[in-house]
Motif scaffolding. Sequence first.
Motif, PDB file in Angstrom:
ATOM      1  N   GLU A 130     -17.309  33.503  86.847  1.00  0.00           N
ATOM      2  CA  GLU A 130     -18.279  34.019  85.874  1.00  0.00           C
ATOM      3  C   GLU A 130     -17.861  35.374  85.319  1.00  0.00           C
ATOM      4  O   GLU A 130     -18.664  36.292  85.176  1.00  0.00           O
ATOM      5  N   LYS A 131     -16.581  35.505  85.019  1.00  0.00           N
ATOM      6  CA  LYS A 131     -16.057  36.740  84.446  1.00  0.00           C
ATOM      7  C   LYS A 131     -15.837  36.557  82.951  1.00  0.00           C
ATOM      8  O   LYS A 131     -15.964  35.465  82.419  1.00  0.00           O
ATOM      9  N   SER A 132     -15.488  37.629  82.278  1.00  0.00           N
ATOM     10  CA  SER A 132     -15.214  37.567  80.846  1.00  0.00           C
ATOM     11  C   SER A 132     -13.744  37.913  80.604  1.00  0.00           C
ATOM     12  O   SER A 132     -13.061  38.414  81.485  1.00  0.00           O
ATOM     13  N   MET A 133     -13.306  37.646  79.395  1.00  0.00           N
ATOM     14  CA  MET A 133     -11.939  37.971  78.993  1.00  0.00           C
ATOM     15  C   MET A 133     -12.006  38.767  77.701  1.00  0.00           C
ATOM     16  O   MET A 133     -12.937  38.619  76.918  1.00  0.00           O
ATOM     17  N   LYS A 134     -11.017  39.605  77.485  1.00  0.00           N
ATOM     18  CA  LYS A 134     -10.896  40.330  76.232  1.00  0.00           C
ATOM     19  C   LYS A 134      -9.776  39.687  75.433  1.00  0.00           C
ATOM     20  O   LYS A 134      -8.755  39.284  75.979  1.00  0.00           O
ATOM     21  N   PHE A 135      -9.971  39.638  74.123  1.00  0.00           N
ATOM     22  CA  PHE A 135      -8.995  39.007  73.250  1.00  0.00           C
ATOM     23  C   PHE A 135      -8.460  40.022  72.258  1.00  0.00           C
ATOM     24  O   PHE A 135      -9.178  40.915  71.813  1.00  0.00           O
ATOM     25  N   ARG A 136      -7.175  39.872  71.943  1.00  0.00           N
ATOM     26  CA  ARG A 136      -6.539  40.700  70.928  1.00  0.00           C
ATOM     27  C   ARG A 136      -6.087  39.797  69.792  1.00  0.00           C
ATOM     28  O   ARG A 136      -5.655  38.672  70.020  1.00  0.00           O
ATOM     29  N   ALA A 137      -6.173  40.335  68.610  1.00  0.00           N
ATOM     30  CA  ALA A 137      -5.710  39.581  67.448  1.00  0.00           C
ATOM     31  C   ALA A 137      -4.186  39.520  67.449  1.00  0.00           C
ATOM     32  O   ALA A 137      -3.520  40.448  67.916  1.00  0.00           O
ATOM     33  N   THR A 138      -3.647  38.443  66.942  1.00  0.00           N
ATOM     34  CA  THR A 138      -2.194  38.342  66.841  1.00  0.00           C
ATOM     35  C   THR A 138      -1.718  39.192  65.671  1.00  0.00           C
ATOM     36  O   THR A 138      -2.475  39.515  64.753  1.00  0.00           O
ATOM     37  N   LYS A 139      -0.448  39.559  65.716  1.00  0.00           N
ATOM     38  CA  LYS A 139       0.102  40.413  64.669  1.00  0.00           C
ATOM     39  C   LYS A 139       0.376  39.641  63.385  1.00  0.00           C
ATOM     40  O   LYS A 139       0.399  40.201  62.320  1.00  0.00           O
ATOM     41  N   THR A 140       0.598  38.372  63.516  1.00  0.00           N
ATOM     42  CA  THR A 140       0.878  37.579  62.320  1.00  0.00           C
ATOM     43  C   THR A 140      -0.434  37.011  61.778  1.00  0.00           C
ATOM     44  O   THR A 140      -1.280  36.550  62.516  1.00  0.00           O
ATOM     45  N   ARG A 141      -0.561  37.098  60.472  1.00  0.00           N
ATOM     46  CA  ARG A 141      -1.743  36.554  59.818  1.00  0.00           C
ATOM     47  C   ARG A 141      -1.345  35.274  59.088  1.00  0.00           C
ATOM     48  O   ARG A 141      -0.220  35.179  58.590  1.00  0.00           O
TER      49      ARG A 141
END
Length: 100
Positions: free
Chosen positions: A82-93
């Motif tokens: 029951e934990k959460s994760m953080k997400f980062r956007a990718t560098k390529t669009r």
Amino acid sequence: MAKFISKCSVFLSVLQIYFIDYLNRAWYFMVDVVKELETLRQNLLDLSLRNNLLNYRPSPRRTISITGRSPEEVYDLFVLQEKSMKFRATKTRPKKRQKG
């Protein structure tokens, strides 16, 4: 004393009839409840095309691609721990279409 025993016997017979009738009604009610609950359960299970969990189509706007983790690890983190994760956007669009 014989009259008392006779009256008790009649009373017990009537009581037995009422008890059997009560059990029959209770059984009928229980069977009816079980049928009704099963019907409601089946109606809750939506197998039509409206169920997005069964008929999922990935799209760029609605889909998050998780890389660097296996599905087992993601399940373990989200569901079991029951934990959460953080997400980062990718560098390529994604490339935009040019009108022309």
